[in-house]
Design an enzyme around this catalytic site. Structure first.
Site, mmCIF file in Angstrom:
data_model
loop_
_atom_site.group_PDB
_atom_site.id
_atom_site.type_symbol
_atom_site.label_atom_id
_atom_site.label_comp_id
_atom_site.label_asym_id
_atom_site.label_seq_id
_atom_site.Cartn_x
_atom_site.Cartn_y
_atom_site.Cartn_z
ATOM 1 N N LYS A 1 -3.259 -7.298 2.555
ATOM 2 C CA LYS A 1 -2.630 -5.981 2.408
ATOM 3 C C LYS A 1 -1.240 -5.982 3.042
ATOM 4 O O LYS A 1 -0.972 -6.755 3.976
ATOM 5 C CB LYS A 1 -3.502 -4.909 3.049
ATOM 6 C CG LYS A 1 -3.785 -5.155 4.514
ATOM 7 C CD LYS A 1 -4.544 -4.002 5.174
ATOM 8 C CE LYS A 1 -5.980 -3.925 4.763
ATOM 9 N NZ LYS A 1 -6.810 -3.074 5.639
ATOM 10 N N CYS B 1 -8.028 1.511 12.164
ATOM 11 C CA CYS B 1 -7.547 2.401 11.102
ATOM 12 C C CYS B 1 -6.925 3.700 11.599
ATOM 13 O O CYS B 1 -6.175 4.342 10.882
ATOM 14 C CB CYS B 1 -8.683 2.698 10.126
ATOM 15 S SG CYS B 1 -9.278 1.211 9.298
ATOM 16 N N CYS C 1 -10.774 7.448 12.705
ATOM 17 C CA CYS C 1 -10.996 6.884 11.372
ATOM 18 C C CYS C 1 -12.284 7.445 10.786
ATOM 19 O O CYS C 1 -13.013 8.176 11.438
ATOM 20 C CB CYS C 1 -11.079 5.366 11.472
ATOM 21 S SG CYS C 1 -12.614 4.815 12.233
ATOM 22 N N CYS D 1 -18.106 3.694 5.879
ATOM 23 C CA CYS D 1 -17.380 2.442 6.106
ATOM 24 C C CYS D 1 -18.346 1.301 6.415
ATOM 25 O O CYS D 1 -19.093 1.361 7.403
ATOM 26 C CB CYS D 1 -16.389 2.602 7.250
ATOM 27 S SG CYS D 1 -15.524 1.060 7.553
ATOM 28 N N ARG E 1 0.827 -1.211 0.000
ATOM 29 C CA ARG E 1 0.000 0.000 0.000
ATOM 30 C C ARG E 1 0.865 1.267 0.000
ATOM 31 O O ARG E 1 2.080 1.199 -0.076
ATOM 32 C CB ARG E 1 -0.882 -0.007 1.256
ATOM 33 C CG ARG E 1 -1.775 -1.232 1.410
ATOM 34 C CD ARG E 1 -2.918 -1.147 0.445
ATOM 35 N NE ARG E 1 -3.913 -2.173 0.688
ATOM 36 C CZ ARG E 1 -4.977 -2.052 1.484
ATOM 37 N NH1 ARG E 1 -5.157 -0.964 2.198
ATOM 38 N NH2 ARG E 1 -5.863 -3.031 1.591
HETATM 39 FE FE1 SRM Z 1 -8.263 0.884 7.296
HETATM 40 C C1 SRM Z 1 -10.446 -1.432 6.147
HETATM 41 C C2 SRM Z 1 -10.227 3.343 6.216
HETATM 42 C C3 SRM Z 1 -5.726 3.036 7.787
HETATM 43 C C4 SRM Z 1 -6.664 -1.460 9.225
HETATM 44 N N1 SRM Z 1 -10.014 0.940 6.293
HETATM 45 C C5 SRM Z 1 -10.737 -0.129 5.864
HETATM 46 C C6 SRM Z 1 -11.895 0.308 4.961
HETATM 47 C C7 SRM Z 1 -11.408 0.306 3.552
HETATM 48 C C8 SRM Z 1 -13.200 -0.486 5.127
HETATM 49 C C9 SRM Z 1 -13.409 -1.649 4.185
HETATM 50 O O1 SRM Z 1 -12.579 -2.566 4.152
HETATM 51 O O2 SRM Z 1 -14.417 -1.638 3.506
HETATM 52 C C10 SRM Z 1 -12.087 1.755 5.504
HETATM 53 C C11 SRM Z 1 -12.711 2.731 4.518
HETATM 54 C C12 SRM Z 1 -13.543 3.738 5.248
HETATM 55 C C13 SRM Z 1 -14.022 4.814 4.382
HETATM 56 O O3 SRM Z 1 -15.244 4.912 4.165
HETATM 57 O O4 SRM Z 1 -13.215 5.610 3.903
HETATM 58 C C14 SRM Z 1 -10.693 2.060 6.013
HETATM 59 N N2 SRM Z 1 -7.990 2.799 6.930
HETATM 60 C C15 SRM Z 1 -8.950 3.680 6.568
HETATM 61 C C16 SRM Z 1 -8.458 5.105 6.628
HETATM 62 C C17 SRM Z 1 -9.047 6.005 5.559
HETATM 63 C C18 SRM Z 1 -8.756 5.666 8.033
HETATM 64 C C19 SRM Z 1 -8.666 7.150 8.162
HETATM 65 O O5 SRM Z 1 -9.684 7.712 8.579
HETATM 66 O O6 SRM Z 1 -7.629 7.744 7.867
HETATM 67 C C20 SRM Z 1 -6.944 4.857 6.524
HETATM 68 C C21 SRM Z 1 -6.472 4.823 5.102
HETATM 69 C C22 SRM Z 1 -5.009 4.569 5.021
HETATM 70 C C23 SRM Z 1 -4.443 4.701 3.650
HETATM 71 O O7 SRM Z 1 -4.368 5.841 3.186
HETATM 72 O O8 SRM Z 1 -4.045 3.701 3.071
HETATM 73 C C24 SRM Z 1 -6.840 3.468 7.115
HETATM 74 N N3 SRM Z 1 -6.460 0.779 8.258
HETATM 75 C C25 SRM Z 1 -5.617 1.832 8.443
HETATM 76 C C26 SRM Z 1 -4.661 1.520 9.463
HETATM 77 C C27 SRM Z 1 -3.608 2.447 9.998
HETATM 78 C C28 SRM Z 1 -2.285 2.336 9.296
HETATM 79 O O9 SRM Z 1 -2.144 1.596 8.326
HETATM 80 O O10 SRM Z 1 -1.366 3.020 9.733
HETATM 81 C C29 SRM Z 1 -4.952 0.234 9.904
HETATM 82 C C30 SRM Z 1 -4.260 -0.515 11.079
HETATM 83 C C31 SRM Z 1 -2.892 -0.955 10.743
HETATM 84 C C32 SRM Z 1 -2.915 -2.309 10.102
HETATM 85 O O11 SRM Z 1 -3.176 -2.380 8.919
HETATM 86 O O12 SRM Z 1 -2.692 -3.275 10.817
HETATM 87 C C33 SRM Z 1 -6.069 -0.229 9.121
HETATM 88 N N4 SRM Z 1 -8.481 -1.108 7.586
HETATM 89 C C34 SRM Z 1 -7.753 -1.875 8.468
HETATM 90 C C35 SRM Z 1 -8.308 -3.205 8.481
HETATM 91 C C36 SRM Z 1 -7.774 -4.404 9.305
HETATM 92 C C37 SRM Z 1 -6.716 -5.136 8.565
HETATM 93 C C38 SRM Z 1 -6.323 -6.431 9.232
HETATM 94 O O13 SRM Z 1 -5.137 -6.680 9.412
HETATM 95 O O14 SRM Z 1 -7.221 -7.208 9.568
HETATM 96 C C39 SRM Z 1 -9.405 -3.193 7.606
HETATM 97 C C40 SRM Z 1 -10.352 -4.365 7.271
HETATM 98 C C41 SRM Z 1 -9.775 -5.319 6.291
HETATM 99 O O15 SRM Z 1 -8.724 -5.102 5.681
HETATM 100 O O16 SRM Z 1 -10.420 -6.358 6.127
HETATM 101 C C42 SRM Z 1 -9.489 -1.861 7.066
HETATM 102 FE FE1 SF4 Z 2 -12.965 2.766 11.213
HETATM 103 FE FE2 SF4 Z 2 -11.461 1.240 9.742
HETATM 104 FE FE3 SF4 Z 2 -13.255 0.131 11.340
HETATM 105 FE FE4 SF4 Z 2 -14.047 1.429 9.198
HETATM 106 S S1 SF4 Z 2 -12.774 -0.429 9.212
HETATM 107 S S2 SF4 Z 2 -14.866 1.669 11.293
HETATM 108 S S3 SF4 Z 2 -12.570 3.050 9.038
HETATM 109 S S4 SF4 Z 2 -11.493 1.263 11.997
#
Ligand code: SRM
Ligand code: SF4
Length: 556
Positions: free
Chosen positions: A206, A478, A429, A435, A143
């Site tokens: 990812k 997130c 987040c 979401c 990513r």
């Molecule tokens: Fe995240 C999934 C938003 C950083 C762990 N994340 C999502 C999704 C795409 C929901 C989905 O799968 O349908 C969210 C979209 C919400 C929306 O409507 O925009 C979402 N994640 C975000 C963002 C936008 C949060 C924010 O408000 O800033 C961040 C975007 C980062 C980027 O620019 O790439 C975001 N997500 C993170 C982080 C923090 C980081 O990376 O520093 C994490 C925790 C660190 C990690 O990855 O371990 C994170 N997001 C997740 C997960 C759990 C992954 C896992 O290991 O299980 C999901 C769910 C999944 O992947 O199934 C997820």
């Molecule tokens: Fe927040 Fe990420 Fe959970 Fe969506 S998947 S509610 S953006 S922590």
């Protein structure tokens, strides 16, 4: 590789003909605003998610209407650096095709929400004209690479920051699918691309890379699958400490899942060796990662299953040299330093507070209009921080006054100065309404909760304390709440688990203190905790350290 049944996404990937799937057919289908089921997983690799506005679900269901489908598009911006021309383009694209709000994410990029299916192509084509793309911003690939964002923090910032772009390019998927589908590039015969890294199965999950420049850990480098910690000796960049296996997600009720900070396993000298190590960490994850259970597929689980020593040996065998012993490093801070600062080359940078990364015009402040006017001067770069803020950067001395007067005109400097430390150090987040995984509100609720916490802090004379707090609408993490001094993790509408005890530098995770509290429960518990902190802290002890030393030892 696991011999268990492969997860459904694995089949979708291998049968996708280089991430093309049936996306062209999905786009042509005017009957629905959604894409076909298998394409739902594939669009992520192109940097977007199919969503629907959850606020409207019930009303539409009552009217027997289908969900109002739209797409969130996330850009790939290594190290979070955009030119002013690119910001101007993003501003207009957001206004034309999306809800209008530009969301700065916790990984230094931007997202637009609410884009209708037929507007995806024009959106991506307009971004392409601004030399921006969303390739691999989501999906089972590497990513957006994050890098410590403040150029003032180190004279070697530019040299280190360049690694974000180099790594991002090295790890891009080779398929031309993005160019064909969204940018109308001529289709190549038989999908003949050969991708030695991702092959046809991509990664099991990812993959995230962060680059930290000590003493600043603003990127939360240890929360990444792979963290590179810059080692500077005699004012030269000599290489990187390599940290593997960070990840901050859990699933409520699934004890096999856990947050984990990366383990620092060794040092690589120079660019060639570092790039090789980065590449081969991904090949190990590709070959050993769990492809049957996506909940247990991140590198942190691969690493713990293999054991750190076995992982390290495997890496050394693949890179063909031994990692050197870890070099000395120390993180001392993680928060953004707001306001003006000047770097070693006399350029100016203004770090601006963007509450939860939401750039929009509100009754309180016309932030979006202000940033457009600033970008139109052409004299700044935009650097996004992992704390969802923006640094207006690389401003020449001669241009500083004109930027300052725009900031004054929109009352931004005064408002920033009047904003409490607790609010400025809080992130959240997205959560509702877009979401699909959100169990509770986050970015729409945190500002109100903070307004209620501020008087409690004032009561204990803690208003200037830089306590780091983070809120998420579910346990996916997130906003990295597990690495905060105070984490609010959504469990159901209006309810949050309260975590406490992370350190200020991002090197210790917090611990769950209370479960599923409503607002009253949160405020009452915080009141008790702050009262204890006020009277029981040792001089200069941070809230997270105090909670770990005094509260958590007795409560669990
Ligand atoms: Fe995240 C999934 C938003 C950083 C762990 N994340 C999502 C999704 C795409 C929901 C989905 O799968 O349908 C969210 C979209 C919400 C929306 O409507 O925009 C979402 N994640 C975000 C963002 C936008 C949060 C924010 O408000 O800033 C961040 C975007 C980062 C980027 O620019 O790439 C975001 N997500 C993170 C982080 C923090 C980081 O990376 O520093 C994490 C925790 C660190 C990690 O990855 O371990 C994170 N997001 C997740 C997960 C759990 C992954 C896992 O290991 O299980 C999901 C769910 C999944 O992947 O199934 C997820
Ligand atoms: Fe927040 Fe990420 Fe959970 Fe969506 S998947 S509610 S953006 S922590």
């Amino acid at each position: 590789m696991s011999e268990k049944k492969l997860s459904a996404v694995e089949k979708i990937k291998t049968e996708s003909h280089g991430l093309r799937g049936t996306l062209q057919e999905s786009l042509r289908d005017e009957i629905t605003g959604a894409v076909r089921e298998a394409d739902h997983a594939l669009v992520k690799f192109h940097g977007m998610y199919e969503q629907d506005d959850r606020d409207l679900r019930e009303e539409r269901a009552q009217k027997k209407l289908d969900k109002l489908f739209s797409f969130m598009i996330r850009m790939r911006i290594p190290g979070g650096l955009m030119t002013s021309d690119q910001w101007v383009a993003a501003h207009h694209i957001a206004g034309k095709y999306s809800t209008g709000t530009i969301k700065i994410t916790t990984r230094q990029t931007i997202q637009l929400h609410g884009i209708l299916k037929h507007d995806i192509k024009p959106t991506l084509q307009d971004f392409d004209k601004a030399k921006l793309d969303s390739i691999a911003a989501c999906g089972d690939v590497n990513r957006n690479v994050v890098c410590s964002s403040n150029p003032k923090e180190s004279p070697l910032h530019e040299e280190i920051h360049a690694y974000a772009d180099k790594i991002s390019k090295m790890l891009l998927p080779k398929t031309r699918a993005y160019y064909e589908i969204w940018l109308d590039e001529e289709k190549i015969e038989e999908y003949s691309e050969n991708d030695p890294l991702y092959q046809d199965r991509y990664l099991p999950r990812k993959f995230k890379i962060g680059i930290g420049i000590p003493p600043n850990n603003d990127v939360d480098v240890l929360a990444n699958d792979l963290g590179l910690i810059a080692v500077i000796e005699n004012e030269k960049l000599v290489g990187f400490n390599i940290a593997v296996g960070g990840g901050l997600s859990t699933t409520h009720g699934n004890p096999d899942t856990y947050p984990r900070l990366a383990t620092v396993i060794g040092f690589t000298e120079g660019e060639e060796k570092t790039m090789k190590a980065v590449y081969e960490v991904l090949t190990i994850q590709r070959d050993f990662g769990n492809r049957s259970d996506r909940k247990l597929a991140r590198l942190k689980y691969t690493l713990d299953n293999m054991g750190v020593e076995t992982f390290k040996k495997e890496l050394e065998q693949r890179i063909g040299f031994e990692l050197e012993p870890v070099r000395q490093y120390e993180f001392k801070k993680r928060i953004d330093l707001y306001g003006w600062m000047q770097d070693h080359e006399n350029n100016w940078h203004y770090t601006l507070f963007v509450e939860n990364g939401r750039v929009m015009d509100t009754e309180e402040v016309a932030l979006k209009a202000a940033l457009l006017e600033i970008a139109e001067t052409g004299s700044v770069n935009f650097r996004f921080t992992s704390n969802q803020n923006v640094i207006l950067s690389d401003i020449k001395d001669a241009d500083k006054n004109s930027i300052e007067s725009i900031l004054q005109k929109y009352d931004i400097i005064t408002k920033d100065a009047a904003t409490s430390s607790f609010r400025k150090n809080a992130i959240s987040c997205v959560a509702l309404p877009t979401c699909p995984l959100a169990l509770a509100e986050a970015q729409r609720y945190l500002p109100d909760l903070i307004t209620k916490v501020e008087p409690i802090l004032a009561k204990y004379d803690l208003s200037d304390d830089n306590i780091i707090s983070r809120m998420t609408g579910c346990p996916n993490g997130c906003a990295r709440p597990y690495a905060a001094e105070i984490g609010f993790i959504g469990t159901s509408a209006g309810h949050y688990n309260l975590h406490i005890g992370g350190d200020r530098e991002g090197t210790r995770l917090n611990v769950k203190y209370k479960e599923s509290l409503d607002e009253n429960g949160l405020l009452q518990t915080l009141d008790e905790l702050f009262a204890a902190y006020k009277t029981g802290r040792i001089e200069k002890e941070t809230f997270g350290d105090f909670a770990t030393r005094k509260i958590l030892v007795t409560s669990v």
